[in-house]
Design a protein around this motif. Structure first.
Motif, short mmCIF file in Angstrom:
data_model
loop_
_atom_site.label_atom_id
_atom_site.label_comp_id
_atom_site.label_asym_id
_atom_site.label_seq_id
_atom_site.Cartn_x
_atom_site.Cartn_y
_atom_site.Cartn_z
N LEU A 23 51.69 53.91 -45.58
CA LEU A 23 51.04 54.91 -44.72
C LEU A 23 52.07 55.87 -44.13
N LYS A 24 51.70 57.15 -44.12
CA LYS A 24 52.61 58.19 -43.61
C LYS A 24 51.95 58.92 -42.44
N ASN A 25 52.75 59.73 -41.76
CA ASN A 25 52.24 60.55 -40.65
C ASN A 25 51.40 59.72 -39.69
N LEU A 26 52.02 58.71 -39.16
CA LEU A 26 51.31 57.77 -38.29
C LEU A 26 50.76 58.45 -37.05
N SER A 27 51.46 59.48 -36.55
CA SER A 27 50.97 60.19 -35.36
C SER A 27 49.60 60.81 -35.61
N ILE A 79 41.63 58.13 -42.97
CA ILE A 79 42.54 58.15 -44.13
C ILE A 79 41.99 59.03 -45.24
N ASP A 80 40.66 58.94 -45.45
CA ASP A 80 40.03 59.74 -46.50
C ASP A 80 40.15 61.24 -46.20
N THR A 82 42.31 62.73 -44.25
CA THR A 82 43.69 63.22 -44.08
C THR A 82 44.60 62.71 -45.19
N ARG A 83 44.02 62.30 -46.32
CA ARG A 83 44.80 61.61 -47.36
C ARG A 83 45.99 62.41 -47.86
N LYS A 84 45.87 63.73 -47.83
CA LYS A 84 46.97 64.56 -48.34
C LYS A 84 48.24 64.34 -47.51
N ARG A 85 48.03 64.06 -46.20
CA ARG A 85 49.17 63.86 -45.31
C ARG A 85 49.48 62.39 -45.04
N THR A 86 48.45 61.56 -44.92
CA THR A 86 48.69 60.15 -44.56
C THR A 86 49.00 59.27 -45.76
N LEU A 87 48.64 59.72 -46.97
CA LEU A 87 48.95 58.95 -48.17
C LEU A 87 50.01 59.63 -49.02
N GLY A 88 50.44 60.82 -48.62
CA GLY A 88 51.44 61.55 -49.40
C GLY A 88 50.83 62.28 -50.57
N ARG A 89 51.69 62.83 -51.41
CA ARG A 89 51.23 63.58 -52.58
C ARG A 89 50.56 62.66 -53.58
N LEU A 90 49.57 63.22 -54.27
CA LEU A 90 48.90 62.48 -55.33
C LEU A 90 49.91 62.21 -56.43
N PRO A 91 50.16 60.96 -56.81
CA PRO A 91 51.20 60.65 -57.80
C PRO A 91 50.86 61.15 -59.19
N PHE A 92 51.89 61.60 -59.90
CA PHE A 92 51.70 61.98 -61.30
C PHE A 92 51.66 60.71 -62.14
N LEU A 93 51.24 60.86 -63.38
CA LEU A 93 51.12 59.71 -64.27
C LEU A 93 52.45 58.97 -64.42
N LYS A 105 52.61 50.18 -59.47
CA LYS A 105 52.54 50.63 -58.08
C LYS A 105 51.09 50.79 -57.65
N PHE A 106 50.78 50.26 -56.43
CA PHE A 106 49.43 50.35 -55.90
C PHE A 106 49.12 51.81 -55.51
N ASP A 107 48.03 52.36 -56.04
CA ASP A 107 47.68 53.77 -55.82
C ASP A 107 46.68 53.86 -54.66
N LEU A 108 47.16 54.25 -53.50
CA LEU A 108 46.29 54.34 -52.32
C LEU A 108 45.27 55.47 -52.45
N HIS A 109 45.61 56.53 -53.18
CA HIS A 109 44.64 57.62 -53.40
C HIS A 109 43.43 57.09 -54.16
N HIS A 110 43.69 56.31 -55.19
CA HIS A 110 42.59 55.74 -55.97
C HIS A 110 41.83 54.72 -55.12
N TRP A 111 42.57 53.96 -54.33
CA TRP A 111 41.96 52.94 -53.47
C TRP A 111 40.96 53.54 -52.49
N ILE A 112 41.35 54.62 -51.78
CA ILE A 112 40.45 55.20 -50.77
C ILE A 112 39.26 55.88 -51.42
#
Length: 778
Positions: A23-27, A79-80, A82-93, A105-112
């Motif tokens: 998790l990122k941008n906790l504030s 999280i859903d 603000t995902r761009k900021r709290t989960l970081g960039r969408l990972p490339f393949l 690696k666990f993909d939080l974007h896919h998870w949410i």
């Protein structure tokens, strides 16, 4: 897409280990949980007191899970959203699988995205995307942008009269994403253009329609953009439309947009770092300055920066931004002229978009928006309508035509004088009150450009060679043509943005060299140099000392007066004998000879009553315009010349002329100075009734006691339209028929009367009556 039906609490618990790690941008999460009432102020303080981010994540998750299902559901929504900021960039393949490790690696974007949120009709999207100071700074940036937009459009509106200020907005431009034309293609185009007839040559300046590329699409793309185009072609207007789209967007996304006018170099070249550029030059945050700067750096993919009018990389900070050394993911938009385009810098990192100005349809749209019905005064003039493909020129044309301080329509040269003055003012950032003095300081550069324009015009060329002027302000009238001759050699040549602007500058130079004017007059009478006649109307107005002024700031007043003393007599005495020779030879005018109509246009440009009387004396007060096609501007010129004769009536021959509705209005103004003979009324009514436009027949009837003048024989349309006129009138129309023999045949007369027989009486019924006609034999 949602694909699980787990409870929110279980969903959070199963992913806890990954959330604690990633998790990122906790504030942002804490502020949103506090705003939604999940965490109290005391809990927020305890979380913020933790020293490491990992401990903060654990404390957030443990507190939320402890509070139960509703709290966990709220966390998942945060999280859903603000995902761009709290989960970081969408990972490339390539980022999803670590090839050196057996673990995926666990993909939080896919998870949410797999959690099944409830279908809420009006889902509350009011979630903070970043720290509050950042959101407040975003609002401040939008207010700053709106002020920039207001100032930009207000400066254009101020050119119009107070009660005629149009609601100026962005009008679509032709945008071309194709690469530059090859050098050989440029040469072929220039060679082909020089061989075209004047109307066809002028039409080549209007860009062809292209598939629409909207400012919105340019703003949405992740790629950097360089907008290339001629001076005044609309690059700045395009960037301002992108600013407007951003400022008025309703999205809650936290992003930033900055605009820098690179023509204001003094403010930019001395900046020391990114903070100075963004906060000192553009706009400073009212609070949390360090927090805002950190957010900009961490989330540079949410930053758009526009550098408008980039000419060089004299600022190290700007250069680092372009090279992606400071904000690697920021979107950079640059506008520049073609000769300032750095291929090495832009080729790989930027998408090139060429701005080509208005298409023919958008020219009409613009003129309709700025002039309303008065647009017809421009649309009937090919020189002006093609000139308007340059938005800056279109603005000045509209402002001049709508102004009450100039004749209606104003002289053509006056529009060009205003264009030159306006371009010099805009490109030099000079105040209006200082403009005349500024023009005087640029005399050498302006006359240097004018001389090159004259030499090119003589050769019937649009290519300017041996251009010595280097002043960027004066060169704003030109577009560069970069021709790659070899691997290491590129030749730069120039052309005016429009051929008539070249002719205007050529005329300007000729007036500074009056000893060459008589030679040019003679050249106009030859087949080879007949195109030089287009310089003459410009010279006629440039000799006038009335405002707006130009020549008196370039050469001494006395020199102008000396030229003016002989110029108009020389002009008339040169061309009238040639017209007489043409008449005696009974040859058709093929465009070689300067006709009377052209002389009237010259004298209208001059606004010289004395020159008009001199021409009328030479013509024995007889203007023969038979067979001419009279658009509004020529009609205005004829009307001006005729109205200068106060003591003697003019004989006007309008046999077989074609007159537009706007042109007829202009002629109405001068008819009291014209001999009202038998032929003129017939000629006017014939032109009137055969016109395809809706004409003002009421005014024409009122000029001659409600008489309608017709020949006894003519085209069917002539008589049908005459019937329509009589049917429309509520009063009796006196029809005057003209025969070329003494007594008409009774049968023919009866047939004509039958044709005219429809007339409405006061009761609203139709009846046939011969009383509507009176017969006059001619």
């Amino acid at each position: 897409m949602a694909c699980t039906s787990q409870s929110a609490k279980n969903y959070v618990k199963t992913a806890r280990v990954h959330l604690v790690r990633e998790l990122k941008n906790l504030s942002v999460i804490v502020q949103n949980l506090n705003q939604k009432g999940v965490l109290g102020e005391e809990e927020v303080s305890l979380i913020q007191a933790e020293k490491t981010d990992e401990n903060k994540r654990r404390m957030i998750l443990d507190s939320v899970i402890k509070k139960g299902e509703a709290a966990c559901y709220e966390l998942l929504k945060i999280i859903d959203m603000t995902r761009k900021r709290t989960l970081g960039r969408l990972p490339f393949l390539s980022e999803k699988t670590n090839e050196t490790s057996r673990e995926t690696k666990f993909d939080l974007h896919h998870w949410i995205s797999c959690f099944s949120f409830k279908e809420e009709p009006q889902m509350d999207r009011n979630y903070l995307q970043g720290p509050r100071p950042c959101h407040r700074y975003q609002e401040k940036l939008k207010l700053k942008v709106k002020k920039i937009l207001n100032d930009f459009w207000a400066s254009s509106k101020n050119l119009f009269e107070e009660n005629k200020k149009p609601d100026l907005l962005y009008i679509s431009l032709i945008l071309d994403t194709q690469s530059n034309a090859s050098p050989c293609k440029i040469k072929k185009l220039k060679k082909k253009k020089s061989k075209l007839s004047r109307p066809k040559k002028l039409r080549t300046y209007i860009p062809e329609e292209k598939p629409d590329i909207s400012p919105c699409e340019l703003l949405k793309t992740d790629k950097n953009i360089v907008l290339v185009g001629k001076p005044g072609i609309g690059k700045t207007a395009l960037t301002h439309e992108m600013l407007r789209l951003w400022a008025e967007r309703e999205s809650k996304e936290l992003d930033y947009m900055f605009y820098f006018d690179m023509r204001e170099k003094a403010h930019i070249t001395n900046v020391k770092n990114l903070e100075d550029l963004l906060f000192t030059v553009f706009s400073e945050p009212d609070e949390g300055k360090d927090e805002v700067l950190q957010d900009i750096k961490r989330h540079s993919d949410n930053v758009t920066i526009i550098f408008d009018g980039l000419t060089d990389l004299s600022s190290p900070v700007v250069e680092k931004l372009l090279n992606k050394d400071l904000l690697p993911l920021a979107k950079i938009i640059i506008t520049c002229r073609a000769d300032d385009e750095d291929e090495d810098l832009f080729s790989g990192n930027f998408d090139r978009v060429e701005v080509k100005g208005f298409s023919e349809q958008t020219i009409k749209t613009y003129l309709s928006a700025t002039l309303g019905e008065d647009q017809k005064k421009v649309l009937s003039n090919l020189e002006l309508i093609t000139l308007c493909h340059v938005p800056m020129y279109a603005l000045m044309v509209a402002a001049c035509v709508s102004s009450k301080h100039v004749p209606q329509p104003c002289t053509i040269t006056e529009i060009y004088i205003n264009i030159v003055r306006f371009c010099l003012q805009i490109n030099s950032k000079t105040k209006k009150k200082d403009l005349n003095s500024f023009i005087s300081t640029k005399t050498e550069e302006i006359l240097s450009l004018a001389e090159v324009a004259f030499l090119a015009t003589q050769q019937k060329s649009v290519n300017l060679t041996n251009l010595t002027c280097k002043d960027s302000c004066v060169l704003s009238f030109l577009k560069p043509l970069l021709i790659k001759e070899a691997v290491t050699e590129t030749i730069t040549t120039h052309a005016f943005l429009h051929y008539t602007v070249q002719e205007f500058f050529a005329a300007l130079w000729l007036l500074t060299n009056p000893d060459k004017i008589r030679d040019v007059f003679q050249q106009c009478l030859t087949e080879e140099k007949k195109h030089m006649k287009h310089l003459i109307p410009f010279m006629c107005r440039l000799l006038n000392e009335k405002s707006p002024s130009l020549m008196k700031h370039l050469i001494p007043d006395q020199d102008l007066k000396n030229t003016s003393n002989w110029y108009f007599k020389e002009l008339i005495n040169t061309f009238l004998p040639h017209l007489c020779e043409q008449e005696e030879a009974d040859t058709e005018d093929s465009g070689l000879h300067v006709v009377i109509l052209f002389l009237c246009q010259c004298l209208y440009e001059s606004q010289s009553p004395e020159a008009c009387i001199y021409l009328l004396d030479k013509l024995d007060y007889h203007l023969d315009l038979s067979g001419e096609s009279l658009d509004p501007y020529p009609c205005c010129a004829v009307a001006y010349v005729v109205t200068q004769s106060k003591e003697r009536k003019i004989r006007l021959n309008l046999e077989d002329v074609i007159i537009s509705e706007q042109g007829m209005r202009q002629l109405f103004r001068c008819l009291e100075n014209v001999e009202w003979s038998d032929l003129l009324p017939q000629q006017l009514w014939k032109a009137f009734l055969l016109s395809e436009e809706q004409m003002d027949f009421v005014t024409l009837l009122s000029l001659d006691g409600n008489h309608l003048h017709l020949p006894s024989q003519g085209e069917k349309q002539l008589f049908e339209r005459a019937v329509e006129v009589m049917q429309w009138m509520s009063t009796k129309v006196n029809v005057c028929l003209y025969w070329d023999r003494e007594t008409p045949a009774c049968q023919s007369l009866s047939s004509d009367v039958h044709l005219f027989g429809a007339k409405r009486n006061t009761m609203g019924h139709w009846r046939r009556s011969r009383k509507i006609c009176s017969w006059i034999y001619a």
